[in-house]
Design a protein around this motif. Structure first.
Motif, mmCIF file in Angstrom:
data_model
loop_
_atom_site.group_PDB
_atom_site.id
_atom_site.type_symbol
_atom_site.label_atom_id
_atom_site.label_comp_id
_atom_site.label_asym_id
_atom_site.label_seq_id
_atom_site.Cartn_x
_atom_site.Cartn_y
_atom_site.Cartn_z
ATOM 1 N N VAL A 134 0.780 -1.075 0.009
ATOM 2 C CA VAL A 134 -0.159 0.023 0.113
ATOM 3 C C VAL A 134 0.775 1.304 0.326
ATOM 4 C CG1 VAL A 134 -1.653 1.440 1.575
ATOM 5 C CG2 VAL A 134 -1.796 -1.701 1.218
ATOM 6 N N SER A 135 0.383 1.827 -1.133
ATOM 7 C CA SER A 135 1.401 3.384 -1.549
ATOM 8 C C SER A 135 1.412 4.392 -0.362
ATOM 9 C CB SER A 135 2.016 3.549 -2.735
ATOM 10 O OG SER A 135 0.287 4.306 -2.838
ATOM 11 N N ASP A 136 0.417 4.305 0.175
ATOM 12 C CA ASP A 136 -0.225 5.153 1.589
ATOM 13 C C ASP A 136 1.127 4.434 2.637
ATOM 14 O OD1 ASP A 136 -1.325 6.121 -0.613
ATOM 15 O OD2 ASP A 136 -3.609 6.397 0.857
ATOM 16 N N VAL A 170 -9.001 7.851 4.467
ATOM 17 C CA VAL A 170 -8.035 7.768 3.759
ATOM 18 C C VAL A 170 -7.049 6.720 3.516
ATOM 19 C CG1 VAL A 170 -6.151 9.051 1.857
ATOM 20 C CG2 VAL A 170 -8.319 10.517 2.381
ATOM 21 N N LEU A 171 -6.773 6.428 4.551
ATOM 22 C CA LEU A 171 -5.335 5.463 4.498
ATOM 23 C C LEU A 171 -5.183 4.215 5.087
ATOM 24 C CD1 LEU A 171 -3.050 4.661 5.215
ATOM 25 C CD2 LEU A 171 -2.803 5.234 7.533
ATOM 26 N N PRO A 173 -9.165 2.673 4.078
ATOM 27 C CA PRO A 173 -9.780 2.152 3.361
ATOM 28 C C PRO A 173 -8.539 1.480 2.633
ATOM 29 C CG PRO A 173 -10.945 3.889 3.080
ATOM 30 C CD PRO A 173 -9.946 4.689 4.261
ATOM 31 N N ALA A 174 -7.298 1.986 2.722
ATOM 32 C CA ALA A 174 -6.214 2.079 1.391
ATOM 33 C C ALA A 174 -5.968 0.414 2.019
ATOM 34 C CB ALA A 174 -4.992 3.179 0.808
ATOM 35 N N VAL A 175 -5.128 0.957 3.331
ATOM 36 C CA VAL A 175 -4.911 -0.519 4.230
ATOM 37 C C VAL A 175 -5.233 -1.726 4.112
ATOM 38 C CG1 VAL A 175 -4.114 -1.510 6.505
ATOM 39 C CG2 VAL A 175 -3.121 1.339 5.562
ATOM 40 N N GLU A 177 -7.996 -2.131 1.441
ATOM 41 C CA GLU A 177 -7.816 -3.032 -0.193
ATOM 42 C C GLU A 177 -6.770 -3.635 0.108
ATOM 43 O OE1 GLU A 177 -8.795 -3.492 -4.509
ATOM 44 O OE2 GLU A 177 -10.252 -2.369 -2.013
ATOM 45 N N GLY A 178 -5.752 -2.799 0.500
ATOM 46 C CA GLY A 178 -4.220 -4.094 0.669
ATOM 47 C C GLY A 178 -4.452 -5.310 1.022
#
Length: 379
Positions: A134-136, A170-171, A173-175, A177-178
């Motif tokens: 996860v780039s974030d 933001v962070l 949901p990104a995690v 998804e990862g």
């Protein structure tokens, strides 16, 4: 009748147990207060005063419980006195310290039990976060990679737990998804951690505690295994049934995964960020062969399991005597008759008995394989 998440056996003012006596029901709290030396014994009173120093609970976690930690003895006294001076009612939802005691605890699994407990060594956490791709997460990976000790873990946890909600929205949901992609890949090394992330994210959307779970050891206890949680240990019980034994306190500092009060500054004040690796405790067999002993450094309590089977069935046997203090016996398997000096009682699965200091030692008779959790004061 309805399901209960916690069942308390003890003399805490918040929820004391009730004794079935010849004169009717009486709370254990009142019983101890009326005759502390007879109930607790002179030695226990001289060490801990006129209150039972431990509390027994049966915990049934059907879903993840809150992320939390408990204060040290010094922190509990200071925090309790501070909130008393501020005039915060004991029952207020924003009260952190409901008594002036610390709360070390041990949980013994009755079946498979899942938990998050203690900060994972930083290098392993960096490996986990990189595996999620996860780039974030890259800035946080770099932070922890550059400072892979307790200070680095403190810095990262503090960054997440104090982040503005838009950043969390933001962070997280990104995690997640990862984590979905990782589970689908079938790589497996961090499968349990990824699945826990997804479960927590579904139950607590937008909660910074979901991110904090990335930093903690993911622990699976087999039946009979245990974890000991000293002061400052961040943890969350995920699923399972177990017996808890703790100092007689209800002090909890929450860190997320809950709609209840979260006091971030106070939580950061009590947390211990020292990485912990092997946290699982396995019992030692006592010399008599019938008692499994879980060793902890806590002076307020000691826990063991009395196992009656084989040639012992049908015979009156003496329970091992560790000291002359009070005992709480909790039957988790089978059935036994407990003989004390003044009385006897039949314990079946799910029932418990109070044995005062002046009513021991005890003898047991069981006709089927039986397990009794025995809680006493620490030696």
């Amino acid at each position: 009748m309805h399901p209960e998440a916690e069942l308390w056996f003890g003399a805490h003012p918040g929820d004391p147990a009730w004794l079935q006596t010849d004169d009717g029901e009486q709370s254990l709290l009142d019983t101890v207060r009326e005759d502390p030396e007879g109930q607790l014994g002179a030695a226990v009173c001289s060490r801990f005063g006129d209150a039972l120093p431990f509390l027994v609970k049966v915990l049934a976690a059907d879903e993840p419980l809150s992320l939390q930690a408990h204060p040290s003895a010094e922190q509990a006294v200071e925090g309790f006195n501070r909130e008393e001076r501020a005039g915060i009612p004991i029952s207020a939802p924003n009260r952190n310290y409901r008594d002036p005691s610390h709360k070390p605890e041990i949980l013994v699994a009755l079946g498979q039990f899942e938990a998050l407990a203690g900060f994972r060594p930083a290098a392993r956490t960096v490996e986990l976060m990189r595996a999620l791709t996860v780039s974030d997460l890259d800035p946080f990976i770099n932070l922890l990679d550059a400072q892979s000790d307790a200070d680095g873990l403190r810095a990262l946890f503090t960054t997440w737990i104090t982040a503005p909600q838009p950043d969390i929205d933001v962070l997280v949901p990104a995690v997640l998804e990862g984590a979905i992609n990782y589970v689908r890949s079938g790589k497996g090394k961090f499968a349990a951690e990824a699945k826990t992330l997804l479960e927590l994210g579904e139950r607590y959307p937008g909660d910074a505690g979901v991110l904090a779970s990335l930093l903690l050891n993911r622990i699976s206890l087999a039946p009979g295994e245990a974890i000991y949680l000293p002061a400052g240990n961040l943890h969350a019980y995920l699923e399972g049934v177990g017996v808890e034994l703790m100092a007689n306190s209800d002090n909890v500092l929450r860190g997320g995964l809950t709609p209840k009060h979260v006091d971030v500054p106070e939580l950061l004040r009590v947390l211990d960020f020292t990485p912990a690796a092997d946290m699982v405790i396995r019992p030692e067999i006592a010399s008599d062969g019938m008692e499994l002993v879980y060793n902890t450094p806590a002076p307020e309590f000691a826990v063991s399991v009395l196992c009656i089977d084989g040639d012992q069935l049908g015979h009156e046997i003496d329970a091992p005597t560790r000291h002359d203090g009070p005992q709480i016996l909790l039957c988790t398997q089978g059935s036994t008759v407990v003989h004390a000096k003044s009385n006897k009682v039949t314990l079946e699965r799910g029932s418990a008995a109070w044995v005062s200091a002046d009513d021991g030692p005890i003898r047991l008779v069981a006709s089927e394989p039986t397990k009794l959790f025995r809680s006493t004061v620490g030696i």
